[in-house]
Design a protein around this motif. Structure first.
Motif, PDB file in Angstrom:
ATOM      1  N   GLN A 173       0.839  -1.270   0.325  1.00  0.00           N
ATOM      2  CA  GLN A 173      -0.180  -0.276  -0.493  1.00  0.00           C
ATOM      3  C   GLN A 173       0.866   1.709  -0.021  1.00  0.00           C
ATOM      4  O   GLN A 173       1.605   1.129   0.575  1.00  0.00           O
ATOM      5  CB  GLN A 173      -0.990  -0.296   1.473  1.00  0.00           C
ATOM      6  CG  GLN A 173      -2.179  -1.610   1.097  1.00  0.00           C
ATOM      7  CD  GLN A 173      -2.672  -0.942   2.086  1.00  0.00           C
ATOM      8  OE1 GLN A 173      -2.467  -0.480   3.322  1.00  0.00           O
ATOM      9  NE2 GLN A 173      -4.331  -1.414   1.940  1.00  0.00           N
ATOM     10  N   GLY A 174       0.416   2.154  -1.054  1.00  0.00           N
ATOM     11  CA  GLY A 174       1.537   3.762  -0.926  1.00  0.00           C
ATOM     12  C   GLY A 174       2.337   3.441  -1.754  1.00  0.00           C
ATOM     13  O   GLY A 174       3.067   4.331  -1.505  1.00  0.00           O
ATOM     14  N   LEU A 175       2.707   2.346  -2.710  1.00  0.00           N
ATOM     15  CA  LEU A 175       3.303   2.304  -4.166  1.00  0.00           C
ATOM     16  C   LEU A 175       2.653   3.250  -5.311  1.00  0.00           C
ATOM     17  O   LEU A 175       1.680   2.553  -5.545  1.00  0.00           O
ATOM     18  CB  LEU A 175       3.882   1.380  -4.363  1.00  0.00           C
ATOM     19  CG  LEU A 175       5.231   0.893  -2.886  1.00  0.00           C
ATOM     20  CD1 LEU A 175       5.856  -0.462  -2.833  1.00  0.00           C
ATOM     21  CD2 LEU A 175       6.054   2.250  -2.590  1.00  0.00           C
ATOM     22  N   GLU A 176       3.252   4.090  -6.554  1.00  0.00           N
ATOM     23  CA  GLU A 176       2.482   4.074  -7.513  1.00  0.00           C
ATOM     24  C   GLU A 176       2.271   2.753  -8.159  1.00  0.00           C
ATOM     25  O   GLU A 176       0.409   2.956  -8.562  1.00  0.00           O
ATOM     26  CB  GLU A 176       3.599   4.546  -7.905  1.00  0.00           C
ATOM     27  CG  GLU A 176       2.927   5.484  -9.617  1.00  0.00           C
ATOM     28  CD  GLU A 176       4.576   6.288 -10.241  1.00  0.00           C
ATOM     29  OE1 GLU A 176       3.529   6.573 -11.429  1.00  0.00           O
ATOM     30  OE2 GLU A 176       4.848   6.565 -10.041  1.00  0.00           O
ATOM     31  N   ILE A 192      11.776  -3.391 -10.181  1.00  0.00           N
ATOM     32  CA  ILE A 192      12.544  -2.488  -9.702  1.00  0.00           C
ATOM     33  C   ILE A 192      11.645  -1.622 -10.272  1.00  0.00           C
ATOM     34  O   ILE A 192      10.925  -1.251 -10.683  1.00  0.00           O
ATOM     35  CB  ILE A 192      13.673  -2.424 -11.281  1.00  0.00           C
ATOM     36  CG1 ILE A 192      14.442  -3.689 -10.259  1.00  0.00           C
ATOM     37  CG2 ILE A 192      14.652  -1.700 -10.467  1.00  0.00           C
ATOM     38  CD1 ILE A 192      14.978  -3.583  -9.306  1.00  0.00           C
ATOM     39  N   SER A 193      12.425   0.098  -9.201  1.00  0.00           N
ATOM     40  CA  SER A 193      12.094   1.207  -9.528  1.00  0.00           C
ATOM     41  C   SER A 193      10.727   1.424  -9.669  1.00  0.00           C
ATOM     42  O   SER A 193       9.362   2.015 -10.195  1.00  0.00           O
ATOM     43  CB  SER A 193      12.360   1.882 -10.847  1.00  0.00           C
ATOM     44  OG  SER A 193      13.752   1.813 -10.682  1.00  0.00           O
ATOM     45  N   ASN A 194      10.293   1.449  -8.646  1.00  0.00           N
ATOM     46  CA  ASN A 194       8.334   1.225  -7.998  1.00  0.00           C
ATOM     47  C   ASN A 194       8.648   2.748  -7.240  1.00  0.00           C
ATOM     48  O   ASN A 194       9.470   3.544  -7.120  1.00  0.00           O
ATOM     49  CB  ASN A 194       7.867   0.411  -6.958  1.00  0.00           C
ATOM     50  CG  ASN A 194       6.465   1.187  -6.965  1.00  0.00           C
ATOM     51  OD1 ASN A 194       6.017   1.680  -7.328  1.00  0.00           O
ATOM     52  ND2 ASN A 194       5.832  -0.668  -7.193  1.00  0.00           N
ATOM     53  N   VAL A 195       7.307   3.622  -6.628  1.00  0.00           N
ATOM     54  CA  VAL A 195       7.920   4.572  -6.615  1.00  0.00           C
ATOM     55  C   VAL A 195       6.687   5.319  -5.166  1.00  0.00           C
ATOM     56  O   VAL A 195       5.923   4.927  -5.619  1.00  0.00           O
ATOM     57  CB  VAL A 195       6.555   6.169  -7.125  1.00  0.00           C
ATOM     58  CG1 VAL A 195       7.266   7.586  -6.869  1.00  0.00           C
ATOM     59  CG2 VAL A 195       8.309   5.829  -8.800  1.00  0.00           C
ATOM     60  N   LEU A 196       7.349   5.724  -4.105  1.00  0.00           N
ATOM     61  CA  LEU A 196       6.599   6.032  -3.545  1.00  0.00           C
ATOM     62  C   LEU A 196       5.112   7.318  -3.475  1.00  0.00           C
ATOM     63  O   LEU A 196       5.762   8.759  -4.009  1.00  0.00           O
ATOM     64  CB  LEU A 196       7.011   6.974  -1.858  1.00  0.00           C
ATOM     65  CG  LEU A 196       7.683   5.880  -1.265  1.00  0.00           C
ATOM     66  CD1 LEU A 196       8.713   7.036   0.107  1.00  0.00           C
ATOM     67  CD2 LEU A 196       6.899   5.092  -0.016  1.00  0.00           C
ATOM     68  N   VAL A 197       4.106   6.947  -2.964  1.00  0.00           N
ATOM     69  CA  VAL A 197       3.332   7.921  -3.125  1.00  0.00           C
ATOM     70  C   VAL A 197       3.170   9.045  -2.331  1.00  0.00           C
ATOM     71  O   VAL A 197       2.908  10.998  -2.749  1.00  0.00           O
ATOM     72  CB  VAL A 197       2.016   7.375  -3.882  1.00  0.00           C
ATOM     73  CG1 VAL A 197       0.125   8.617  -3.861  1.00  0.00           C
ATOM     74  CG2 VAL A 197       1.580   6.074  -4.791  1.00  0.00           C
ATOM     75  N   GLY A 198       3.871   8.284  -0.963  1.00  0.00           N
ATOM     76  CA  GLY A 198       3.543   9.781   0.198  1.00  0.00           C
ATOM     77  C   GLY A 198       4.592   9.122   0.607  1.00  0.00           C
ATOM     78  O   GLY A 198       5.562   9.127   0.111  1.00  0.00           O
ATOM     79  N   THR A 199       4.343  10.181   2.140  1.00  0.00           N
ATOM     80  CA  THR A 199       5.723   9.692   2.660  1.00  0.00           C
ATOM     81  C   THR A 199       5.678   8.013   3.476  1.00  0.00           C
ATOM     82  O   THR A 199       6.594   7.984   4.403  1.00  0.00           O
ATOM     83  CB  THR A 199       5.483  10.639   4.286  1.00  0.00           C
ATOM     84  OG1 THR A 199       3.859  10.357   4.665  1.00  0.00           O
ATOM     85  CG2 THR A 199       5.491  12.209   3.491  1.00  0.00           C
ATOM     86  N   THR A 200       4.877   7.786   3.135  1.00  0.00           N
ATOM     87  CA  THR A 200       4.854   6.191   4.270  1.00  0.00           C
ATOM     88  C   THR A 200       4.090   5.258   2.493  1.00  0.00           C
ATOM     89  O   THR A 200       2.877   5.473   2.033  1.00  0.00           O
ATOM     90  CB  THR A 200       4.204   5.825   5.442  1.00  0.00           C
ATOM     91  OG1 THR A 200       2.849   6.071   5.426  1.00  0.00           O
ATOM     92  CG2 THR A 200       4.437   7.452   7.079  1.00  0.00           C
ATOM     93  N   ALA A 201       4.207   3.770   2.310  1.00  0.00           N
ATOM     94  CA  ALA A 201       3.809   2.554   2.642  1.00  0.00           C
ATOM     95  C   ALA A 201       4.202   1.855   2.834  1.00  0.00           C
ATOM     96  O   ALA A 201       5.448   1.628   4.072  1.00  0.00           O
ATOM     97  CB  ALA A 201       4.739   2.547   1.108  1.00  0.00           C
ATOM     98  N   SER A 202       3.391  -0.010   3.261  1.00  0.00           N
ATOM     99  CA  SER A 202       3.181  -0.842   3.927  1.00  0.00           C
ATOM    100  C   SER A 202       3.852  -1.518   2.895  1.00  0.00           C
ATOM    101  O   SER A 202       3.056  -1.513   1.444  1.00  0.00           O
ATOM    102  CB  SER A 202       2.721  -0.545   4.623  1.00  0.00           C
ATOM    103  OG  SER A 202       1.054  -0.983   4.218  1.00  0.00           O
ATOM    104  N   LEU A 203       4.316  -3.119   3.718  1.00  0.00           N
ATOM    105  CA  LEU A 203       4.484  -4.081   2.641  1.00  0.00           C
ATOM    106  C   LEU A 203       4.240  -5.062   3.382  1.00  0.00           C
ATOM    107  O   LEU A 203       4.992  -5.263   4.821  1.00  0.00           O
ATOM    108  CB  LEU A 203       6.032  -3.621   1.875  1.00  0.00           C
ATOM    109  CG  LEU A 203       6.059  -5.485   0.901  1.00  0.00           C
ATOM    110  CD1 LEU A 203       6.417  -5.186  -0.196  1.00  0.00           C
ATOM    111  CD2 LEU A 203       6.432  -6.607   1.397  1.00  0.00           C
ATOM    112  N   HIS A 204       3.911  -6.568   3.406  1.00  0.00           N
ATOM    113  CA  HIS A 204       3.220  -7.793   3.373  1.00  0.00           C
ATOM    114  C   HIS A 204       4.120  -9.125   2.728  1.00  0.00           C
ATOM    115  O   HIS A 204       3.375  -8.645   1.768  1.00  0.00           O
ATOM    116  CB  HIS A 204       2.130  -7.843   4.385  1.00  0.00           C
ATOM    117  CG  HIS A 204       1.223  -9.387   5.011  1.00  0.00           C
ATOM    118  ND1 HIS A 204       2.445  -9.628   5.775  1.00  0.00           N
ATOM    119  CD2 HIS A 204       1.305 -11.080   3.701  1.00  0.00           C
ATOM    120  CE1 HIS A 204       1.930 -10.684   6.123  1.00  0.00           C
ATOM    121  NE2 HIS A 204       1.345 -11.321   5.345  1.00  0.00           N
TER     122      HIS A 204
END
Length: 217
Positions: A173-176, A192-204
Motif C-alpha cells: 500500500q502506498g506505492l505507485e 525495480i523502480s516503484n515509487v512512494l506516493v506519499g511519505t509512507t508505504a507498507s508491505l506484507h
C-alpha cells in the motif's frame, strides 16, 4: 553490558556521506565497530561500545586507546569462518538487539559487498531487522511473514528484489504500482523502480525472501 534494542554497526567499507549517519543516531543505541569500522566512528566523534574482529585493519596502539576509553574489545583469529561484520551482527543479536543499522557494509570489493547484502537473509539472523545504509539508499531483507513500513518523500524509489524462487504473497500500500497478494520471480526485474506516493508505504510478505531498496531523492 545492558541489553539494547537497536545496534548501529560500522563496517570497514565505504561511507560516502558521514552526515547521513546522524539521522539514525539515538541516545540508547549499541555502537559496534567491526574492525576498521572504528575509523568511521573516530571521524564521526562516536565512541563504540564494542570493537570486534581479527583487527587486521587496526593497530595495537589504536585498540589500546579504545580499551582505555571503556570499549569492550572482542578478538577473533584471522583464520575464521565469519567476516567481521557477521561477527558484529551475531554479537548484537546475542546481547538482545532486535534491530541493526549497518554503515560501511558496501565498498569496492564485490565479493564482500554481495556477501554483506545477503547476510540479513541467513537463518541465524532472521529474527533481527537489519538495514544497510549507503548514503541516500536503505537496503532491507524481509523474511516470510514480515510486515514492513517504508518512510520517505513522495517520488522516492522503492525496488523489490526476490532472493529465492518462491517469493509470493506480496501486498503493498502506498506505492505507485501496487501489488495485491502477488509474486515476484527470481531473476526478474519487475519489482525495480516503484515509487512512494506519499511519505509512507507498507508491505506484507507471505513467503520467501525479499530484498527492499529505498532511494531517497
Amino acid at each position: 553490558m545492558s541489553r539494547r534494542k537497536q545496534a548501529l554497526i560500522f563496517a570497514n567499507g565505504r561511507i560516502d556521506n558521514l552526515e547521513a549517519v546522524s539521522r539514525f543516531r539515538g541516545v540508547d543505541n549499541l555502537i559496534i565497530a567491526a574492525d576498521g569500522g572504528a575509523r568511521h566512528c573516530q571521524k564521526l566523534g562516536i565512541m563504540p561500545n564494542v570493537l570486534i574482529g581479527d583487527f587486521d585493519s587496526l593497530n595495537e596502539a589504536e585498540l589500546i586507546i579504545y580499551e582505555k576509553a571503556g570499549a569492550e574489545i572482542i578478538r577473533h583469529p584471522a583464520r575464521k569462518d565469519y567476516t567481521d561484520l557477521e561477527l558484529a551482527l551475531l554479537h548484537a543479536k546475542s546481547i538482545g538487539a532486535t534491530q541493526a543499522i549497518v554503515f560501511g557494509g558496501l565498498g569496492l570489493r564485490w565479493d564482500q559487498t554481495l556477501a554483506n547484502l545477503l547476510l540479513p537473509a541467513s537463518n541465524e539472523l532472521s529474527q533481527m531487522r537489519i538495514q544497510l545504509i549507503d548514503g541516500n539508499q536503505e537496503i532491507t531483507v524481509l523474511h516470510a511473514g514480515d510486515e514492513y513500513e517504508f518512510h520517505g518523500s513522495p517520488g522516492d524509489t522503492v525496488s523489490l528484489i526476490p532472493l529465492n524462487a518462491e517469493t509470493t504473497g506480496i501486498s503493498t500500500q502506498g506505492l505507485e504500482y501496487p501489488l495485491a497478494n502477488e509474486s515476484l520471480v527470481f531473476g526478474s526485474t519487475r519489482g525495480i523502480s516503484n515509487v512512494l506516493v506519499g511519505t509512507t508505504a507498507s508491505l506484507h510478505l507471505e513467503k520467501g525472501l525479499l530484498l527492499c531498496v529505498v532511494i531517497h531523492h
